[in-house]
Design an enzyme around this catalytic site. Sequence first.
Site, PDB file in Angstrom:
ATOM      1  N   HIS A 107       0.941  -1.225   0.007  1.00  0.00           N
ATOM      2  CA  HIS A 107      -0.036   0.062   0.194  1.00  0.00           C
ATOM      3  C   HIS A 107       0.865   1.122   0.010  1.00  0.00           C
ATOM      4  O   HIS A 107       2.054   1.290   0.324  1.00  0.00           O
ATOM      5  CB  HIS A 107      -0.933   0.109   1.316  1.00  0.00           C
ATOM      6  CG  HIS A 107      -0.120   0.313   2.571  1.00  0.00           C
ATOM      7  ND1 HIS A 107       0.475  -0.965   2.962  1.00  0.00           N
ATOM      8  CD2 HIS A 107       0.176   1.321   3.234  1.00  0.00           C
ATOM      9  CE1 HIS A 107       1.037  -0.308   4.165  1.00  0.00           C
ATOM     10  NE2 HIS A 107       0.898   0.885   4.294  1.00  0.00           N
ATOM     11  N   ASP A 123       0.780   5.308   2.044  1.00  0.00           N
ATOM     12  CA  ASP A 123       0.004   5.789   2.932  1.00  0.00           C
ATOM     13  C   ASP A 123      -0.755   6.998   2.361  1.00  0.00           C
ATOM     14  O   ASP A 123      -0.115   7.824   1.993  1.00  0.00           O
ATOM     15  CB  ASP A 123       0.733   6.136   3.824  1.00  0.00           C
ATOM     16  CG  ASP A 123       1.417   4.980   4.899  1.00  0.00           C
ATOM     17  OD1 ASP A 123       0.887   3.850   4.723  1.00  0.00           O
ATOM     18  OD2 ASP A 123       2.549   5.084   5.446  1.00  0.00           O
ATOM     19  N   HIS A 176       4.801   0.229  -0.045  1.00  0.00           N
ATOM     20  CA  HIS A 176       5.418  -0.540   1.169  1.00  0.00           C
ATOM     21  C   HIS A 176       4.546  -1.845   1.665  1.00  0.00           C
ATOM     22  O   HIS A 176       3.355  -1.528   1.174  1.00  0.00           O
ATOM     23  CB  HIS A 176       6.017   0.278   2.106  1.00  0.00           C
ATOM     24  CG  HIS A 176       5.020   1.172   2.728  1.00  0.00           C
ATOM     25  ND1 HIS A 176       4.629   2.444   2.282  1.00  0.00           N
ATOM     26  CD2 HIS A 176       4.393   1.003   4.174  1.00  0.00           C
ATOM     27  CE1 HIS A 176       3.766   2.924   3.018  1.00  0.00           C
ATOM     28  NE2 HIS A 176       3.598   2.056   4.231  1.00  0.00           N
ATOM     29  N   ARG A 198       7.121  -8.605  16.048  1.00  0.00           N
ATOM     30  CA  ARG A 198       7.664  -7.123  15.701  1.00  0.00           C
ATOM     31  C   ARG A 198       6.723  -6.191  15.905  1.00  0.00           C
ATOM     32  O   ARG A 198       5.265  -6.284  15.631  1.00  0.00           O
ATOM     33  CB  ARG A 198       8.018  -7.090  14.142  1.00  0.00           C
ATOM     34  CG  ARG A 198       8.467  -6.010  13.705  1.00  0.00           C
ATOM     35  CD  ARG A 198       9.175  -6.171  12.219  1.00  0.00           C
ATOM     36  NE  ARG A 198       9.095  -4.720  11.632  1.00  0.00           N
ATOM     37  CZ  ARG A 198       8.505  -3.995  11.064  1.00  0.00           C
ATOM     38  NH1 ARG A 198       7.222  -4.390  10.567  1.00  0.00           N
ATOM     39  NH2 ARG A 198       8.762  -2.767  10.701  1.00  0.00           N
TER      40      ARG A 198
HETATM   41  C1  OGA Z   1       1.564   1.340   8.188  1.00  0.00           C
HETATM   42  C2  OGA Z   1       2.902   0.820   7.759  1.00  0.00           C
HETATM   43  C3  OGA Z   1       4.775  -0.521   8.537  1.00  0.00           C
HETATM   44  C4  OGA Z   1       5.517  -1.509   9.492  1.00  0.00           C
HETATM   45  O1  OGA Z   1       1.326   1.395   9.494  1.00  0.00           O
HETATM   46  O2  OGA Z   1       0.974   2.229   7.216  1.00  0.00           O
HETATM   47  O3  OGA Z   1       2.852   0.555   6.556  1.00  0.00           O
HETATM   48  O4  OGA Z   1       6.475  -1.497   9.316  1.00  0.00           O
HETATM   49  N1  OGA Z   1       3.465   0.017   8.699  1.00  0.00           N
HETATM   50  O5  OGA Z   1       4.664  -1.465  10.488  1.00  0.00           O
HETATM   51 NI    NI Z   2       1.990   2.131   5.381  1.00  0.00          NI
END
Ligand code: OGA
Ligand code: NI
Length: 196
Positions: free
Chosen positions: A62, A64, A119, A129
């Site tokens: 996605h 952001d 990402h 994590r």
């Molecule tokens: C998000 C995201 C990535 C992560 O919260 O939009 O891409 O590493 N998180 O948690």
């Molecule tokens: Ni994100």
Amino acid sequence: MYEKYSEAMKNLALSIMELLGLSLGTCKDYYRDFFQDCDYITRCNYYPPCPQPELTQGTGPHTDPVALTILHQEDEEEGLEIFTGGKWQSVPPVPSSFVVNIGDTFMAMTNDIYKSCVHRAVVKRHSSRQSIAFFVCPQHDKVIRAHDSLIGPNGKRLYPDFTWSQLEAFTQKSRRVEDKTIKHFAQHLSESSSAE
Ligand code: OGA
Ligand code: NI
């Protein structure tokens, strides 16, 4: 504690806005002023261990939708990946540092000079994590529109004017797929304005 964190992150976001303004040749205060009274959302992500990590994804690909994301990876586990150079590449956590992502709203504000970044977060078989995402959003009713100096010689803005309220509502109704959200949103806006 939460208030302190948010205040510090907001200040950091405004400093980054200054740098972005300088880099784009608008003036240094242009984005800082625009985001002075910005809204923000903080999200704590927790990715538990998964026995079959290849069958799932912590967060699918996605972009952001917000203006800027400042992400802190809480532990030493890798998991965040960005799609760049035609492949997925890990963004390993670096202690005491943040990952800064351009979001769709800032991309629209720069007429695509800055691109929002695709990402995802993958999960691990044996380890969990955590990350904290600080999302910077414009005030709800502020009009989002690329600065005159960024629209190039043909004077074309790539996105219709919109507000964060509209984009936020759109992302809550529709599935967010890779880098398509802002394109679908722009299409939705132009269809609804031509139906009026
Ligand atoms: C998000 C995201 C990535 C992560 O919260 O939009 O891409 O590493 N998180 O948690
Ligand atoms: Ni994100």
